[in-house]
Design a protein around this motif. Structure first.
Motif, short mmCIF file in Angstrom:
data_model
loop_
_atom_site.label_atom_id
_atom_site.label_comp_id
_atom_site.label_asym_id
_atom_site.label_seq_id
_atom_site.Cartn_x
_atom_site.Cartn_y
_atom_site.Cartn_z
N ALA A 119 0.83 -1.20 0.00
CA ALA A 119 0.00 0.00 0.00
C ALA A 119 0.86 1.26 0.00
O ALA A 119 0.53 2.26 -0.65
CB ALA A 119 -0.92 -0.01 1.22
N TRP A 120 1.98 1.22 0.71
CA TRP A 120 2.87 2.38 0.76
C TRP A 120 3.44 2.68 -0.62
O TRP A 120 3.46 3.83 -1.07
CB TRP A 120 4.00 2.14 1.76
N ASP A 121 3.90 1.67 -1.31
CA ASP A 121 4.47 1.88 -2.63
C ASP A 121 3.43 2.34 -3.64
O ASP A 121 3.76 2.97 -4.64
CB ASP A 121 5.12 0.58 -3.13
N LEU A 122 2.17 2.01 -3.40
CA LEU A 122 1.10 2.34 -4.35
C LEU A 122 0.15 3.37 -3.74
O LEU A 122 -1.04 3.35 -3.99
CB LEU A 122 0.34 1.05 -4.71
N ARG A 123 0.70 4.32 -3.00
CA ARG A 123 -0.12 5.17 -2.15
C ARG A 123 -0.78 6.34 -2.88
O ARG A 123 -1.56 7.07 -2.28
CB ARG A 123 0.71 5.71 -0.99
N GLY A 124 -0.47 6.59 -4.14
CA GLY A 124 -1.17 7.66 -4.84
C GLY A 124 -0.30 8.89 -5.06
O GLY A 124 0.87 8.78 -5.41
N ASN A 125 -0.87 10.08 -4.83
CA ASN A 125 -0.25 11.32 -5.29
C ASN A 125 0.57 12.05 -4.24
O ASN A 125 0.83 13.24 -4.38
CB ASN A 125 -1.33 12.27 -5.82
N PRO A 127 -19.36 12.28 -8.80
CA PRO A 127 -19.37 13.41 -7.86
C PRO A 127 -18.18 13.50 -6.93
O PRO A 127 -18.01 14.50 -6.23
CB PRO A 127 -20.65 13.17 -7.04
N TYR A 128 -17.34 12.46 -6.90
CA TYR A 128 -16.23 12.43 -5.96
C TYR A 128 -14.89 12.64 -6.67
O TYR A 128 -14.72 12.25 -7.84
CB TYR A 128 -16.18 11.10 -5.21
N THR A 129 -13.94 13.21 -5.95
CA THR A 129 -12.58 13.32 -6.45
C THR A 129 -11.81 12.07 -6.06
O THR A 129 -11.52 11.87 -4.87
CB THR A 129 -11.88 14.56 -5.89
N LEU A 130 -11.49 11.23 -7.04
CA LEU A 130 -10.68 10.05 -6.76
C LEU A 130 -9.21 10.42 -6.63
O LEU A 130 -8.49 9.90 -5.80
CB LEU A 130 -10.89 9.01 -7.85
N ALA A 170 -5.60 6.24 -6.86
CA ALA A 170 -6.53 6.97 -6.00
C ALA A 170 -5.77 7.67 -4.87
O ALA A 170 -4.83 7.12 -4.29
CB ALA A 170 -7.56 6.01 -5.42
N ASP A 171 -6.20 8.88 -4.55
CA ASP A 171 -5.52 9.69 -3.55
C ASP A 171 -5.99 9.28 -2.16
O ASP A 171 -7.08 9.65 -1.71
CB ASP A 171 -5.83 11.17 -3.80
N VAL A 172 -5.16 8.51 -1.47
CA VAL A 172 -5.52 8.00 -0.14
C VAL A 172 -4.56 8.51 0.93
O VAL A 172 -4.54 7.99 2.04
CB VAL A 172 -5.55 6.45 -0.15
N THR A 173 -3.75 9.51 0.59
CA THR A 173 -2.84 10.13 1.57
C THR A 173 -3.00 11.64 1.51
O THR A 173 -3.18 12.21 0.45
CB THR A 173 -1.37 9.79 1.28
N ASP A 174 -2.90 12.27 2.66
CA ASP A 174 -2.84 13.73 2.74
C ASP A 174 -1.81 14.14 3.77
O ASP A 174 -1.69 13.50 4.83
CB ASP A 174 -4.20 14.33 3.13
N LEU A 175 -1.07 15.20 3.47
CA LEU A 175 -0.16 15.79 4.42
C LEU A 175 -0.87 16.96 5.11
O LEU A 175 -1.55 17.76 4.45
CB LEU A 175 1.10 16.30 3.72
N TYR A 176 -0.69 17.05 6.43
CA TYR A 176 -1.32 18.12 7.21
C TYR A 176 -0.25 18.93 7.94
O TYR A 176 0.66 18.35 8.56
CB TYR A 176 -2.30 17.55 8.24
N LEU A 177 -0.35 20.26 7.85
CA LEU A 177 0.46 21.13 8.69
C LEU A 177 -0.14 21.14 10.09
O LEU A 177 -1.35 21.30 10.24
CB LEU A 177 0.48 22.55 8.13
N PRO A 201 -11.00 8.17 0.55
CA PRO A 201 -11.60 9.18 1.42
C PRO A 201 -12.41 10.24 0.67
O PRO A 201 -12.14 10.53 -0.50
CB PRO A 201 -10.39 9.81 2.10
N THR A 202 -13.38 10.80 1.37
CA THR A 202 -14.05 12.02 0.95
C THR A 202 -13.52 13.13 1.84
O THR A 202 -13.20 12.92 3.02
CB THR A 202 -15.57 11.92 1.07
N ARG A 203 -13.42 14.34 1.30
CA ARG A 203 -12.78 15.44 2.01
C ARG A 203 -13.76 16.59 2.21
O ARG A 203 -14.69 16.77 1.43
CB ARG A 203 -11.56 15.92 1.23
N GLY A 204 -13.49 17.36 3.25
CA GLY A 204 -14.23 18.59 3.44
C GLY A 204 -13.65 19.65 2.52
O GLY A 204 -13.70 19.53 1.31
N LYS A 205 -13.05 20.69 3.08
CA LYS A 205 -12.35 21.66 2.26
C LYS A 205 -11.02 21.07 1.81
O LYS A 205 -10.43 20.25 2.48
CB LYS A 205 -12.11 22.95 3.04
#
Length: 920
Positions: A207-213, A589-592, A394-401, A535-539
């Motif tokens: 999953a790590w190697d194929l984690r998306g964007n 309707p969703y952003t993949l 598919a985008d399944v990772t996000d970085l957060y400050l 995931p689905t995201r808010g803002k």
């Protein structure tokens, strides 16, 4: 007691203490001589010491724990087909056999997934272990095993572990592989027993190697030190839906039922989520002071050992399925060739798992590709269906400050305490290091693993509501795979699926990684399903780091399985997946993700299928194989007509330019035209784009004089410019030359005066300001680059001499002494194919021409007669350096040949060379 050998054929695993000691002393003596005598004698040392670790493949063995006899039949390539009468016996035998061939590889993998590489390789791996402990793959795998996996799956994992441990019993490291013999001289490491969690954790590495964007998210942020929002947008153009079709073409989201449906649906959702906005500045740009932090993160990510052979850069794969109405046999054909970084041994392991009689007691009759260390089959076929996989992206990772305050972090104007844990890292040879892992409500703080990530740059651009930065923002990771899931259940459910309904049900269990699944069955049906926890995201759209202190940017949930796109028996009669967009953005309707592959390979495959099937043409198994070898360059088709119009004054450059006249754009290994075009393409990218990127994206050691920026300090000053040197490894720098860059160039090709076509002068060249001036210089630079690399005589040039594949053992073959590298590594091989070609022998244009990823295996499944299917692996079945099956498939793989892939008991019997009987 170790297993008893009841027949004299094959190699005996049982050894007396005296023999072990004698062999260990012999290895020591030979090793010393090898150091003195050099690589040639080192090769002899490898041959003379590893034979005893070769697997027994004939006769019989007694394995405690079996309920009945198990037959292990190997063909002339050492590929095993296992026959048993119960599920537990089947998977116990699978564990034993894989350990025979690949235990060292398995052992390294489990040390990686658990963050314990330092126990094997010493101080050099402490940094990697600290990062992997922070991610906590092993901890999540334990939770999965304890709380989410089915009782049946646990039973299979236990049986598999029992088989591995039966192999290990009574063996020292030198009895298992050459690598352990070598490691034995630097530390006292000894393999320990295998556990079920070791197998589950491997899915986290996948999953790590194929984690998306995640890589694009970092790169876009790093670009802000040199480029403005419009320039960054230029380098990430929109997906060309009008030219390169998405995977699913016949279906829409039904906003009334909340399900994805095939066929036209009235009232489909018209809008999509905002794909660009991160919320930091309304999506216009990333924090401009984040460069050093994200660069530090990239350094850590790029240094983490690769799991299934990729590091997130350039990952791709092909798969397609053709319905029976378009095939010679009248039944479907299915092809798959995942593109991964080359490794030795190959990441894939071929095998068959057969119940002598399929029943409730023994449910499996499956054959295909799996990973050493995991029970079951990942890609392949059973007696009713076949399936393949490509990365969905598919985008399944996000970085957060994260704003840190004291012993906590800010969230919705409050300070919350960290979740913390201590991790002790043991180091080979003695000593240990203890780290503290901190987590926010978004995930682990990756910034704790790199000094540069502790502080955010002083000019980070955030909105006015952001908390005061104080000592800086930290960076946390939100990732679907850090929550316990059911992907291991999915493997077994897929292996025993009997029809489309079973297959889709199995797909609902495939949490991570999200893969494009293609399907065919013997009843003449074909299909596609996108699975995964997405995931689905808010803002914010997930394309840039988001403010972790604001709850509006948190994930809001996951797309329901019924809402994920699929396709079943489409009218066109075929389905192609090659990392392109899954579905048209106006029909969903969703952003993949906002970072699809750009569809160059997928559209080429579709075009080849259309040309073959038009006017009633039929596709054969060999047609599918030939399509896998298609090496046509789509960017060459676009650029060569323009390059041939350039008036070149230098006769030597003009001589090279003439190579492109009449060239059919195929990138064969012996093609001089392909060599010259790809060198020209590389120099176009360097002049137009690469030299304008920040140092964090450019190749390590390549230095330029550039206008100063606040985020990049000078080394030498020259006429108000500063000398900056690149910081990335050659195989992961930008511009990499993939089909995103095809699209970048395509979008400005008609604009001759576009600012991207400008390049400063050098000591020997004037500045250029137009497309044709830049093309002329690229033609010239390519000529002299190839003269230096291949010689002045263009008649001796060939693409394969530039585009070479090296197969390296992923541990001691890259970091061991020279003679050991000689013993473990193979190559080079002169390759055809290229970047974004169907035959995707990828190379990084920023760094050079060497092959950095490959079709790691190829297969074509014939649903009319499974015994007429074909397959090939990059290397071979064995991980033993001097086994006959170490690289016995490689030469055929290089030529594009496939091996017969038999699976019926009768055909397997005819192909069998060695039979080993495992007895209870």
């Amino acid at each position: 007691m170790p297993p008893n050998t009841t027949a004299s054929s094959g190699h005996k695993p049982g050894k007396s203490g005296r023999k072990k000691g004698r062999r260990a002393r012999l290895v020591l003596i030979v090793l010393v001589l090898a150091i003195v005598g050099g690589a040639a004698f080192g090769a002899f040392w490898g041959v003379s010491t590893v034979r005893a670790s070769f697997p027994q493949t004939k006769g019989s063995l007694t394995l405690e724990g079996l309920s009945g006899p198990v037959d292990v039949k190997r063909d002339g390539y050492g590929i095993p087909q296992i026959y048993a009468s119960s599920d537990e016996d089947l998977f116990m035998a699978q564990g034993y056999v894989q350990a025979q061939d690949r235990f060292y590889e398995m052992d390294v993998r489990r040390h990686m997934t658990s963050g314990r590489l330092s126990e094997m390789f010493g101080e050099s791996q402490v940094k990697n272990d600290a990062f992997l402990r922070t991610l906590g793959w092993d901890r999540v795998a334990k939770k999965e095993y304890e709380t989410t996996l089915s009782a049946e799956t646990k039973k299979y994992l236990q049986a598999y572990a029992k088989g591995v441990n039966a192999y290990l019993k009574g063996k020292d490291g030198e009895d298992i592989s050459l690598e352990y013999a070598a490691l034995g001289f630097s530390n006292d490491y000894a393999p320990t027993e295998w556990t079920p969690v070791d197998s589950v954790a491997w899915l986290k590495a996948m999953a790590w190697d194929l984690r998306g964007n995640m890589q694009d998210e970092i790169d876009r942020s790093l670009m802000t030190s040199r480029l403005g929002p419009k320039q960054i947008a230029d380098l990430y153009p929109q997906y060309p839906y009008d030219r390169n079709k998405p995977i699913v073409q016949d279906g829409q989201y039904d906003s009334v039922t909340g399900k994805y449906r095939q066929g036209s649906v009235t009232g489909a959702a018209a809008g999509t989520q905002d794909a660009a906005g991160s919320g930091l500045t309304g999506g216009a740009e990333a924090p401009s002071g984040l460069e050093s932090q994200l660069s530090g993160l990239y350094d850590v990510l790029d240094d983490v050992p690769e799991a299934v052979g990729v590091n997130g850069n350039g990952i791709g794969s092909n798969s397609w399925v053709v319905g029976g109405e378009h095939t010679i046999s009248g039944k479907p054909l299915l092809a798959n060739d995942p593109h991964l970084s080359p490794s030795l041994p190959s990441v894939w392991y071929q095998m068959g798992l057969h119940c002598r009689s399929v029943s409730a007691k023994c449910q499996y009759d499956v054959s295909g590709y799996t990973f050493s260390g995991m029970p079951g089959v990942i890609i392949g076929h059973n007696e009713k269906i076949a399936w393949g996989m490509t990365n969905s992206g598919a985008d399944v990772t996000d970085l957060y400050l994260e704003k840190l305050t004291g012993d906590g972090y800010e969230y919705n104007d409050k300070v919350l305490p960290f979740t913390t844990r201590k991790e002790r890292i043991d180091i080979a040879g003695g000593g240990s290091k203890t780290i503290v892992v901190r987590e926010t409500n978004n995930g682990p703080l990756l910034s704790d693993r790199n000094d540069e990530l502790v502080k955010v740059g002083r000019k980070a651009t955030v909105d006015s509501a952001a908390p005061d930065r104080g000592d800086g923002y930290a960076i946390a990771l939100r990732w679907t795979a850090l929550d316990p899931g059911n992907s291991m259940d999915a493997v077994f459910a897929m292996d025993r699926a009997r029809d489309w309904r079973d297959f889709r049900k199995a797909a609902t269990l495939f949490d991570v990684p999200s893969q494009n699944l293609i399907y065919a069955d013997t009843e003449n049906n074909i299909g596609y399903q996108l699975p995964g926890r997405i995931p689905t995201r808010g803002k914010g759209g997930g394309s840039l780091p988001s403010p972790g202190w604001d709850s509006k940017y948190r994930w809001t949930g996951y797309i329901d399985q019924a809402e994920l796109p699929y396709e079943y028996n489409p009218d066109r009669g075929y389905i192609v997946t090659a990392n392109q967009a899954v579905v048209d953005k106006d029909k969903y309707p969703y952003t993949l993700t906002t970072d699809w592959g750009y569809g160059t390979r997928s559209q080429r495959i579709a075009d080849l299928l259309e040309s073959k099937t038009k006017n009633g043409g039929k596709v054969s198994t060999d047609d599918m194989r030939q399509m896998q070898l298609d090496n046509s360059s789509e960017i060459a088709k676009l650029l060569v007509p323009q390059l041939l119009k350039i008036d070149v004054a230098d006769k030597d450059v003009r001589e090279a330019q003439k190579l492109l006249e009449g060239w059919n754009y195929t990138q064969d290994a012996d093609s001089a035209a392909a060599a010259y075009f790809n060198a020209t393409w590389r120099n176009i990218l360097k002049l137009g784009f690469g030299n304008k990127l920040p140092k964090e994206l450019r190749v390590k050691g390549q230095c330029l004089y550039v206008e100063p920026s606040d985020s990049t300090g000078p080394v030498d000053v020259d006429d108000d410019k500063v000398r900056e040197c690149g910081q990335r490894d050659a195989d992961s720098a930008q511009p990499d030359g993939g089909d995103r860059w095809f699209e970048v160039v395509r979008s400005i090709l008609g604009d001759e005066d576009n600012a991207w076509w400008s390049a400063p002068g050098t000591r020997t060249d004037d500045a250029v300001d137009t497309r044709d001036e830049l093309f002329a210089r690229a033609l010239e630079d390519a000529r002299w680059e190839l003269t230096a690399k291949l010689g002045k005589d263009i008649d001796t040039w060939s693409w394969g001499r530039l585009h070479r594949l090296y197969l390296k053992n992923q541990t001691l073959g890259t970091a061991g002494p020279g003679f050991l590298k000689y013993a473990l590594n193979r190559g080079p091989y002169n390759m055809g194919g290229g970047e974004a070609a169907v035959n995707a022998t990828g190379w990084n244009a920023a760094g050079g021409y060497s092959v950095v990823w490959v079709p790691s295996m190829r297969m074509v499944v014939n649903l009319d007669d499974f015994d007429k299917s074909q397959w090939i692996n990059l290397t071979g079945a064995s991980g033993h350096a001097y086994s006959a099956h170490y690289i016995d498939q490689t030469s055929k793989w290089v030529k594009g040949e496939l091996l017969p892939w038999v699976s019926s008991e009768r055909a397997v019997g005819k192909a069998t060379s060695d039979t080993l009987v495992l007895k209870p």
